[in-house]
Design an enzyme around this catalytic site. Structure first.
Site, PDB file in Angstrom:
ATOM      1  N   ASP A 272       0.828  -1.207   0.000  1.00 11.51           N
ATOM      2  CA  ASP A 272       0.000   0.000   0.000  1.00 11.51           C
ATOM      3  C   ASP A 272       0.863   1.257   0.000  1.00 11.51           C
ATOM      4  O   ASP A 272       0.521   2.270  -0.623  1.00 11.51           O
ATOM      5  CB  ASP A 272      -0.905  -0.032   1.251  1.00 11.51           C
ATOM      6  CG  ASP A 272      -2.038   0.962   1.190  1.00 11.51           C
ATOM      7  OD1 ASP A 272      -2.155   1.684   0.199  1.00 11.51           O
ATOM      8  OD2 ASP A 272      -2.822   1.009   2.154  1.00 11.51           O
TER       9      ASP A 272
ATOM     10  N   CYS B 177      -2.312  10.262  -0.219  1.00 11.54           N
ATOM     11  CA  CYS B 177      -3.736  10.267  -0.534  1.00 11.54           C
ATOM     12  C   CYS B 177      -3.881  10.947  -1.895  1.00 11.54           C
ATOM     13  O   CYS B 177      -3.472  12.100  -2.038  1.00 11.54           O
ATOM     14  CB  CYS B 177      -4.505  11.041   0.539  1.00 11.54           C
ATOM     15  SG  CYS B 177      -6.265  11.178   0.162  1.00 11.54           S
TER      16      CYS B 177
END
Lengths: 325, 325
Positions: free
Chosen positions: B29, B253
């Site tokens: 991730d 993000c």
């Protein structure tokens, strides 16, 4: 970017207080360590902006030696320039009777006296023993009493000292009793170098509530090790209703270059909003103040909400290339 | 700098589990969104370092299209190169049956299938409806079952969607039931863009515990709005014993440039240590891995403990000019 009301799911956190006071210490604790001079009008604009956003108490400045802390040398001009019409409580740090006289002349709403829980940190910070500091506070209380100004107390290194390590809870209770004997029952526990942890916060709050029910505790955490808001959570569970934070997370830690200092006011207000705890502060306006401050100090501040926006900042589906796997 | 054992005050947090599993998702991730190519040997060194520090489960890579996620194109070589002697569980994201075949051939310990709670995010991410995603998982389970490899599930945007806003708790329960009907009862709730809050976390955990007691929940938070560890605190109070985090806080993000992504593994371990919750992870060794990673990616990572050191990093009194007022 479309923004909806915070916490529209309306889930309240059990056991948290319904309402808290958020105290911004950025104008003093934050700006004090800025290397470059911040113009007086920017300090005034910062305080006015915070008050406009709904902050009801601020650590506005300090009346310390201008040689020791040159950034605060315009303390009196700052207080004179601030819009007082909204009734926010402006406090100032005051190290001694001479500072108290200057603070009273400037028209401050409350004076804050401070010492460190650990002898070595107190000596490093103010070149006195803790007992000598407490003696000096008597004089400050005298000056303040004549001027009709309340005195609040603060204990730095309440949750640990960077020189000595852990601070026993009994030490905080003893100092809180000494403060009470001086008539000071509004007390800030300062997490000067970010050593507070949830269990230590809980143990300390419980001991003070048990032994000094008349003392009103304010919690002041640093996010130096990332757990600042977890410590707020612990404080909320203990029923504490007063929290200090710094706009944008302004302020650092002299022990660890690159580490952050105070918890960030916007991030704190975001957490409170989302937990259904009223603070009376408008998050969107607070973020505007923080972004302006970022331009004034000329660097990125550690606050998170000022970068990401509030929770329900919604995006059009085609606004990003990928959506995170 | 002198370092003592963490939490030497030995105050335990009431109501928290005695022990939790910390799962590092940095190698997948985190690294997935790195713009520059990370050499295979660095990916292997990262995983080996995390396992050496005591991490017992890792999201090691993903078997997705190399065109869609070029950073993960060496998935099989990474798995082949890792030291498996310590028995850490290596998982990999698998989008479809073809990925499952590659993952099985590479010798992964568990496959992770994923969808988003919101239709718009799922379509953006994998170009399918949620129902179509669930259909496809049946094929993955077939391949995994033949290879004797367990399948875990994940729900992205579990606590809010950047396109649609709030996600009803009932939606998470419904998807968890669909997963259970596929035989998948180890389930990660992903906070893809940092919209989780303590009350939403609590409500979601309670609903799942009530309606699907056989499903084991893993919580995966982002610190995009500063409250990632406060959400962990809420999860701990709900008895959740599995948490995902990324070493150094690696990963961002896509919606908010400059905002952080995953919570940081070291900061999580620090919080757990200080709350008396065992994780089996050695904080000092984890910080070493994080500092090495910072050199590999060539920029400052958002982790706090890696900058400030653990709580009882003590300093000589003459090591600083001033001690913070």
């Amino acid at each position: 970017m479309q923004v909806r009301t915070p916490n529209d799911q309306k889930i309240r956190m059990e056991g948290f207080p319904a309402e808290v006071t958020v105290i911004d210490v950025g104008p003093r604790d934050g700006l004090q360590s800025e290397p470059g001079w911040i113009p007086t009008e920017e300090k005034i604009a910062l305080i006015d902006g915070l008050v406009d956003a709904g902050i009801r108490q601020l650590e506005a400045t300090s009346f310390v030696s201008p040689r020791a802390v040159p950034q605060m040398r315009d303390a009196a001009e700052v207080i004179a320039g601030v819009d007082r019409s909204k009734g926010a409580v402006l406090t100032a740090l005051v190290p001694n009777a001479r500072g108290a006289e200057r603070a009273a002349a400037a028209g401050i709403d409350a004076m804050v006296v401070f010492l460190s829980a650990s002898e070595s940190h107190n000596r490093k910070n103010v070149n006195r023993s803790v007992a000598q500091s407490l003696d000096g506070f008597g004089e400050v209380c005298g000056v303040a009493g004549e001027a009709g100004i309340p005195v609040y107390g603060a204990i730095a290194t309440s949750f640990g000292c960077p020189f000595e390590g852990s601070v026993p809870v009994s030490r905080i209770v003893d100092i809180a009793k000494a403060y009470r004997d001086l008539g000071i029952t509004r007390l800030t526990l300062g997490d000067t170098t970010g050593m507070a942890t949830p269990p230590i916060v809980k143990a300390t709050c419980r001991a003070l509530r048990r032994e000094l029910p008349e003392t009103e505790v304010t919690l002041h955490f640093h996010n130096t090790r990332g757990v600042g808001l977890a410590c707020v959570y612990a404080g909320l569970e203990e029923g504490v209703t007063r929290y200090e934070a710094s706009i944008g997370g302004l302020g650092g830690c002299p022990f660890a270059p690159g580490a952050t200092g105070n918890i960030c006011t916007e991030d704190l207000v975001y957490l409170l909003d989302e937990c259904g705890v009223r603070s009376g502060v408008d998050l969107a306006r607070l973020v505007e103040v923080s972004r302006r401050l970022e331009r004034v100090v000329g660097r990125t501040l550690p606050g998170q909400v000022m970068k990401a926006g509030p929770r329900l900042s919604l995006y059009p589906v085609d606004s990003v290339a990928t959506a995170c796997g």
